[in-house]
Design a protein around this motif. Structure first.
Motif, PDB file in Angstrom:
ATOM      1  N   LEU A 113     134.503 -22.628  -5.065  1.00 25.75           N
ATOM      2  CA  LEU A 113     134.681 -21.179  -5.100  1.00 25.75           C
ATOM      3  C   LEU A 113     133.499 -20.476  -4.451  1.00 25.75           C
ATOM      4  CD1 LEU A 113     136.401 -18.806  -6.115  1.00 25.75           C
ATOM      5  CD2 LEU A 113     135.111 -18.901  -8.262  1.00 25.75           C
ATOM      6  N   ASP A 114     132.283 -20.984  -4.715  1.00 25.46           N
ATOM      7  CA  ASP A 114     131.098 -20.398  -4.077  1.00 25.46           C
ATOM      8  C   ASP A 114     131.142 -20.573  -2.571  1.00 25.46           C
ATOM      9  OD1 ASP A 114     130.137 -19.578  -6.497  1.00 25.46           O
ATOM     10  OD2 ASP A 114     128.853 -21.334  -6.787  1.00 25.46           O
ATOM     11  N   ASP A 115     131.607 -21.743  -2.110  1.00 22.92           N
ATOM     12  CA  ASP A 115     131.691 -21.985  -0.670  1.00 22.92           C
ATOM     13  C   ASP A 115     132.690 -21.035  -0.010  1.00 22.92           C
ATOM     14  OD1 ASP A 115     129.835 -23.970  -0.886  1.00 22.92           O
ATOM     15  OD2 ASP A 115     131.301 -25.591  -0.998  1.00 22.92           O
ATOM     16  N   GLU A 116     133.799 -20.784  -0.709  1.00 25.27           N
ATOM     17  CA  GLU A 116     134.797 -19.879  -0.150  1.00 25.27           C
ATOM     18  C   GLU A 116     134.274 -18.453  -0.053  1.00 25.27           C
ATOM     19  OE1 GLU A 116     138.125 -20.298  -2.681  1.00 25.27           O
ATOM     20  OE2 GLU A 116     138.664 -22.315  -1.967  1.00 25.27           O
ATOM     21  N   GLY A 117     133.341 -18.102  -0.961  1.00 21.89           N
ATOM     22  CA  GLY A 117     132.791 -16.749  -0.935  1.00 21.89           C
ATOM     23  C   GLY A 117     131.621 -16.576   0.003  1.00 21.89           C
ATOM     24  N   THR A 118     131.184 -17.638   0.667  1.00 24.05           N
ATOM     25  CA  THR A 118     130.033 -17.538   1.557  1.00 24.05           C
ATOM     26  C   THR A 118     130.359 -16.748   2.801  1.00 24.05           C
ATOM     27  OG1 THR A 118     129.185 -19.648   0.745  1.00 24.05           O
ATOM     28  CG2 THR A 118     128.341 -18.897   2.849  1.00 24.05           C
ATOM     29  N   GLY A 119     131.596 -16.867   3.325  1.00 27.89           N
ATOM     30  CA  GLY A 119     131.962 -16.164   4.554  1.00 27.89           C
ATOM     31  C   GLY A 119     131.834 -14.664   4.435  1.00 27.89           C
ATOM     32  N   PRO A 120     132.546 -14.012   3.503  1.00 28.23           N
ATOM     33  CA  PRO A 120     132.393 -12.565   3.340  1.00 28.23           C
ATOM     34  C   PRO A 120     130.961 -12.154   3.038  1.00 28.23           C
ATOM     35  CG  PRO A 120     134.333 -13.354   2.189  1.00 28.23           C
ATOM     36  CD  PRO A 120     133.585 -14.560   2.648  1.00 28.23           C
ATOM     37  N   GLN A 121     130.229 -12.955   2.265  1.00 26.73           N
ATOM     38  CA  GLN A 121     128.849 -12.605   1.961  1.00 26.73           C
ATOM     39  C   GLN A 121     127.987 -12.670   3.211  1.00 26.73           C
ATOM     40  OE1 GLN A 121     127.721 -11.345  -0.819  1.00 26.73           O
ATOM     41  NE2 GLN A 121     125.707 -11.098   0.103  1.00 26.73           N
ATOM     42  N   ALA A 122     128.282 -13.608   4.101  1.00 30.13           N
ATOM     43  CA  ALA A 122     127.527 -13.680   5.361  1.00 30.13           C
ATOM     44  C   ALA A 122     127.743 -12.419   6.185  1.00 30.13           C
ATOM     45  CB  ALA A 122     127.956 -14.919   6.151  1.00 30.13           C
ATOM     46  N   THR A 185     122.510 -16.609   2.677  1.00 27.50           N
ATOM     47  CA  THR A 185     122.933 -17.183   3.960  1.00 27.50           C
ATOM     48  C   THR A 185     121.776 -17.246   4.948  1.00 27.50           C
ATOM     49  OG1 THR A 185     123.714 -14.999   4.726  1.00 27.50           O
ATOM     50  CG2 THR A 185     125.319 -16.438   3.660  1.00 27.50           C
ATOM     51  N   PRO A 186     120.734 -18.031   4.640  1.00 29.36           N
ATOM     52  CA  PRO A 186     119.564 -18.080   5.533  1.00 29.36           C
ATOM     53  C   PRO A 186     119.884 -18.610   6.923  1.00 29.36           C
ATOM     54  CG  PRO A 186     119.454 -19.799   3.866  1.00 29.36           C
ATOM     55  CD  PRO A 186     120.581 -18.904   3.472  1.00 29.36           C
ATOM     56  N   GLN A 187     120.900 -19.509   7.032  1.00 34.57           N
ATOM     57  CA  GLN A 187     121.228 -20.020   8.373  1.00 34.57           C
ATOM     58  C   GLN A 187     121.713 -18.890   9.276  1.00 34.57           C
ATOM     59  OE1 GLN A 187     122.440 -21.141   5.511  1.00 34.57           O
ATOM     60  NE2 GLN A 187     121.992 -23.325   5.299  1.00 34.57           N
ATOM     61  N   VAL A 188     122.577 -18.034   8.724  1.00 33.09           N
ATOM     62  CA  VAL A 188     123.080 -16.900   9.493  1.00 33.09           C
ATOM     63  C   VAL A 188     121.935 -15.959   9.839  1.00 33.09           C
ATOM     64  CG1 VAL A 188     124.614 -14.893   9.432  1.00 33.09           C
ATOM     65  CG2 VAL A 188     125.367 -17.081   8.482  1.00 33.09           C
ATOM     66  N   GLY A 189     121.072 -15.677   8.866  1.00 29.28           N
ATOM     67  CA  GLY A 189     119.954 -14.773   9.117  1.00 29.28           C
ATOM     68  C   GLY A 189     119.013 -15.300  10.181  1.00 29.28           C
ATOM     69  N   ALA A 190     118.703 -16.603  10.129  1.00 30.36           N
ATOM     70  CA  ALA A 190     117.805 -17.178  11.138  1.00 30.36           C
ATOM     71  C   ALA A 190     118.413 -17.087  12.529  1.00 30.36           C
ATOM     72  CB  ALA A 190     117.500 -18.631  10.778  1.00 30.36           C
TER      73      ALA A 190
END
Length: 207
Positions: A113-122, A185-190
């Motif tokens: 569930l956390d993985d599925e919510g990573t996209g919108p949070q990114a 989402t540090p990967q997206v931020g970097a």
């Protein structure tokens, strides 16, 4: 065989049976004591994991916009639990380990569930990382523009190496304050912070 020999044989057989019963009772008592000690050792771990899982369930319900689930057991659940551990320490230990297995399954479901919510949070985090990366790029361009033509590439590279990590660090801190208890989402931020700096350096190198 004389009566004395018969009595002696019967006595030896009874003593052997008594010793066997005594050993079996001692083994059973030792097994129960061992199971009780193991259950006492495992109970705090399972209890702590359940508390953490309850907090994650409440958080997930809040993010989904639905009411938090009822996490306190009712009379039926309490009755079933009492029946499950009514057979002594060994049965209680088996029930406790089965509960731990159920916690493992629930943890896996919550992780998905956390993985599925990573996209919108990114995407939400881009609203923080993006402007900071843009400011860093504009400063990088300004510094390079003020330098001599032959030194523009050097200053752009130095500014990129300094400003991109600063922009990422600031974005990481701000996302933690704006969206607490959610992935940063540090990967997206970097990627968002470093890519513009590299593009500026490449453009100046090609010009």
């Amino acid at each position: 065989m004389s009566e004395r020999s018969t009595a002696w044989s019967e006595y030896l057989a009874a003593a052997h049976r008594l010793d066997t019963v005594r050993r079996e009772a001692a083994d059973a008592a030792a097994g129960e004591a061992s199971a009780l000690a193991a259950a006492r050792d495992e109970l705090p771990t399972v209890h702590g994991r359940l508390a953490m899982q309850a907090a994650r369930l409440v958080d997930a319900a809040g993010r989904a916009g639905v009411p938090a689930p009822m996490l306190q057991p009712g009379p039926a659940e309490l009755h079933d639990a009492a029946q499950a551990v009514a057979g002594g320490p060994a049965v209680a230990l088996a029930a406790l380990r089965q509960a731990g297995a159920h916690v493992d399954v629930a943890d896996g479901a919550l992780a998905r569930l956390d993985d599925e919510g990573t996209g919108p949070q990114a995407l939400r985090n881009l609203l923080v990382y993006g402007p900071l990366a843009l400011v860093a790029m504009l400063v990088q361009l300004a510094v390079a523009g003020l330098a001599e033509p032959d030194a523009q590439l050097f200053f752009a590279a130095v500014c990129g190496l300094v400003l991109a990590p600063l922009a990422f660090g600031a974005g990481w801190l701000v996302t933690g304050m704006v969206y607490p208890d959610r992935p940063r989402t540090p990967q997206v931020g970097a990627l968002v912070c470093i890519a513009p700096a590299l593009v500026v350096v490449l453009l100046l190198a090609l010009l």
